[in-house]
Motif scaffolding. Sequence first.
Motif, PDB file in Angstrom:
ATOM      1  N   ARG A   1       0.921  -1.111  -0.183  1.00 11.36           N
ATOM      2  CA  ARG A   1      -0.022  -0.079   0.079  1.00 11.36           C
ATOM      3  C   ARG A   1       1.043   1.340  -0.059  1.00 11.36           C
ATOM      4  O   ARG A   1       0.636   2.204  -0.866  1.00 11.36           O
ATOM      5  N   ARG A   2       1.868   1.028   0.781  1.00  9.64           N
ATOM      6  CA  ARG A   2       2.537   2.309   0.815  1.00  9.64           C
ATOM      7  C   ARG A   2       3.409   2.699  -0.348  1.00  9.64           C
ATOM      8  O   ARG A   2       3.561   3.661  -1.281  1.00  9.64           O
ATOM      9  N   ASP A   3       3.987   1.443  -1.286  1.00  6.16           N
ATOM     10  CA  ASP A   3       4.634   1.585  -2.542  1.00  6.16           C
ATOM     11  C   ASP A   3       3.436   2.226  -3.558  1.00  6.16           C
ATOM     12  O   ASP A   3       3.765   2.908  -4.610  1.00  6.16           O
ATOM     13  N   LYS A   4       2.059   1.799  -3.439  1.00  6.47           N
ATOM     14  CA  LYS A   4       1.285   2.012  -4.477  1.00  6.47           C
ATOM     15  C   LYS A   4       1.046   3.650  -4.244  1.00  6.47           C
ATOM     16  O   LYS A   4       0.922   4.510  -5.071  1.00  6.47           O
ATOM     17  N   LEU A   5       1.082   4.120  -2.999  1.00  8.36           N
ATOM     18  CA  LEU A   5       0.649   5.402  -2.377  1.00  8.36           C
ATOM     19  C   LEU A   5       1.957   6.169  -2.974  1.00  8.36           C
ATOM     20  O   LEU A   5       1.650   7.297  -3.386  1.00  8.36           O
ATOM     21  N   ASP A   6       3.124   5.756  -2.846  1.00 12.95           N
ATOM     22  CA  ASP A   6       4.291   6.588  -3.403  1.00 12.95           C
ATOM     23  C   ASP A   6       4.155   6.615  -4.958  1.00 12.95           C
ATOM     24  O   ASP A   6       4.450   7.545  -5.399  1.00 12.95           O
ATOM     25  N   LEU A   7       3.809   5.882  -5.633  1.00 14.06           N
ATOM     26  CA  LEU A   7       3.639   5.998  -7.168  1.00 14.06           C
ATOM     27  C   LEU A   7       2.379   6.811  -7.365  1.00 14.06           C
ATOM     28  O   LEU A   7       3.079   7.798  -8.100  1.00 14.06           O
ATOM     29  N   VAL A   8       1.711   6.713  -6.741  1.00 14.39           N
ATOM     30  CA  VAL A   8       0.455   7.801  -7.011  1.00 14.39           C
ATOM     31  C   VAL A   8       0.918   9.154  -6.812  1.00 14.39           C
ATOM     32  O   VAL A   8       0.588  10.069  -7.541  1.00 14.39           O
ATOM     33  N   ASN A   9       1.613   9.266  -5.535  1.00 16.95           N
ATOM     34  CA  ASN A   9       1.938  10.587  -5.132  1.00 16.95           C
ATOM     35  C   ASN A   9       2.887  11.031  -6.170  1.00 16.95           C
ATOM     36  O   ASN A   9       2.918  12.339  -6.567  1.00 16.95           O
ATOM     37  N   LYS A  10       3.802  10.414  -6.767  1.00 17.19           N
ATOM     38  CA  LYS A  10       4.871  10.634  -7.733  1.00 17.19           C
ATOM     39  C   LYS A  10       4.186  11.276  -9.175  1.00 17.19           C
ATOM     40  O   LYS A  10       4.428  11.973  -9.727  1.00 17.19           O
ATOM     41  N   ARG A  11       3.107  10.312  -9.472  1.00 18.86           N
ATOM     42  CA  ARG A  11       2.302  10.375 -10.686  1.00 18.86           C
ATOM     43  C   ARG A  11       1.827  11.838 -10.662  1.00 18.86           C
ATOM     44  O   ARG A  11       1.309  12.706 -11.514  1.00 18.86           O
ATOM     45  N   ILE A  12       1.344  12.390  -9.451  1.00 23.43           N
ATOM     46  CA  ILE A  12       0.379  13.424  -9.234  1.00 23.43           C
ATOM     47  C   ILE A  12       1.389  14.587  -9.182  1.00 23.43           C
ATOM     48  O   ILE A  12       1.175  15.690  -9.792  1.00 23.43           O
ATOM     49  N   ASN A  13       2.316  14.469  -8.322  1.00 19.03           N
ATOM     50  CA  ASN A  13       3.554  15.585  -8.126  1.00 19.03           C
ATOM     51  C   ASN A  13       4.208  16.125  -9.401  1.00 19.03           C
ATOM     52  O   ASN A  13       4.788  17.088  -9.445  1.00 19.03           O
ATOM     53  N   GLU A  14       4.491  14.912 -10.143  1.00 16.44           N
ATOM     54  CA  GLU A  14       5.676  15.115 -11.309  1.00 16.44           C
ATOM     55  C   GLU A  14       4.954  15.122 -12.611  1.00 16.44           C
ATOM     56  O   GLU A  14       5.617  15.420 -13.600  1.00 16.44           O
ATOM     57  N   PHE A  15       3.631  14.519 -12.604  1.00 10.78           N
ATOM     58  CA  PHE A  15       3.094  14.603 -14.054  1.00 10.78           C
ATOM     59  C   PHE A  15       1.846  15.094 -14.093  1.00 10.78           C
ATOM     60  O   PHE A  15       1.621  16.183 -14.741  1.00 10.78           O
ATOM     61  N   TYR A  16       0.886  14.384 -13.673  1.00  9.87           N
ATOM     62  CA  TYR A  16      -0.472  14.757 -13.858  1.00  9.87           C
ATOM     63  C   TYR A  16      -0.728  15.890 -13.168  1.00  9.87           C
ATOM     64  O   TYR A  16      -1.591  16.812 -13.672  1.00  9.87           O
ATOM     65  N   GLY A  17      -0.240  16.387 -11.852  1.00 13.22           N
ATOM     66  CA  GLY A  17      -0.311  17.613 -11.155  1.00 13.22           C
ATOM     67  C   GLY A  17      -0.250  19.035 -12.045  1.00 13.22           C
ATOM     68  O   GLY A  17      -0.908  20.038 -12.370  1.00 13.22           O
ATOM     69  N   PRO A  18       1.373  18.880 -12.439  1.00 14.16           N
ATOM     70  CA  PRO A  18       1.712  20.033 -13.093  1.00 14.16           C
ATOM     71  C   PRO A  18       0.915  20.154 -14.682  1.00 14.16           C
ATOM     72  O   PRO A  18       0.517  21.173 -15.055  1.00 14.16           O
ATOM     73  N   LEU A  19       0.757  18.885 -15.078  1.00 19.99           N
ATOM     74  CA  LEU A  19      -0.232  19.187 -16.343  1.00 19.99           C
ATOM     75  C   LEU A  19      -1.669  19.930 -16.229  1.00 19.99           C
ATOM     76  O   LEU A  19      -1.955  20.394 -16.941  1.00 19.99           O
ATOM     77  N   TYR A  20      -2.210  19.390 -15.210  1.00 22.54           N
ATOM     78  CA  TYR A  20      -3.391  19.863 -14.930  1.00 22.54           C
ATOM     79  C   TYR A  20      -3.391  21.271 -14.504  1.00 22.54           C
ATOM     80  O   TYR A  20      -4.368  22.021 -15.196  1.00 22.54           O
ATOM     81  N   VAL A  21      -2.545  21.806 -13.580  1.00 22.60           N
ATOM     82  CA  VAL A  21      -2.691  23.109 -13.298  1.00 22.60           C
ATOM     83  C   VAL A  21      -2.241  24.167 -14.465  1.00 22.60           C
ATOM     84  O   VAL A  21      -2.872  25.137 -14.756  1.00 22.60           O
ATOM     85  N   ALA A  22      -1.116  23.706 -15.295  1.00 30.21           N
ATOM     86  CA  ALA A  22      -0.840  24.465 -16.501  1.00 30.21           C
ATOM     87  C   ALA A  22      -1.973  24.330 -17.492  1.00 30.21           C
ATOM     88  O   ALA A  22      -2.220  25.388 -18.216  1.00 30.21           O
ATOM     89  N   SER A  23      -2.716  23.202 -17.860  1.00 30.91           N
ATOM     90  CA  SER A  23      -3.959  23.053 -18.682  1.00 30.91           C
ATOM     91  C   SER A  23      -4.920  24.048 -18.113  1.00 30.91           C
ATOM     92  O   SER A  23      -5.723  24.784 -19.063  1.00 30.91           O
TER      93      SER A  23
END
Length: 196
Positions: free
Chosen positions: A38-60
């Motif tokens: 669960r911790r590994d899954k959460l780490d991956l989800v956080n990384k995807r949000i912080n480094e990919f989908y979050g910046p794309l979402y805000v800029a879009s």
Amino acid sequence: MDLLSVPTVLQNAAILTVILALSGYFITSLSAHMLARRRDKLDLVNKRINEFYGPLYVASEAGNIAYRSLLKRQGKEKSDPILDSEMAEWILWMTTIFTPLNDIREKVIIENAHLIIEERMPQCLLDFVTHVVGYKAVLAKWANGDHVERRSTIGWPPEFDIYVKGSYAALKAEQSRLMHSATWRLYQRLRSRNRQ
């Protein structure tokens, strides 16, 4: 109690103790494994949000708000052809607002493509990068005083915004689910106890 039954009782107690100890070990081990996953899954989800989908979402979202604001300022409701009288303002908005936001998104996609959710690169992301590359040629012509081309020859992919918004929302929901599960709360409590 009979003296002959004492060793049997002791043997049964010893066997029960071993069974309970082994059961406790397996349950603890299984729990630790589940928490680690669960911790590994959460780490991956956080990384995807912080480094990919979050910046794309805000800029879009910022780009969409800015574009709607420009259209409103020009008295338009949709992307009509850019008139000669609108060209100076269009160049200003493209160079100061839209291009920097596009550059951010392009960089995120190219440098962090390993964080996409899907197994294959979504076509709308490729189409977006191609759109941005097309604008780079247009901007170079504008810098040389050639204002004949007004937009990228590769159109804006309408699926891009839908994809980014949907993926970001799905990851935030997954993040919330992982953080608020009973197992995760137990893990956090145990972790805070161990720090004390």
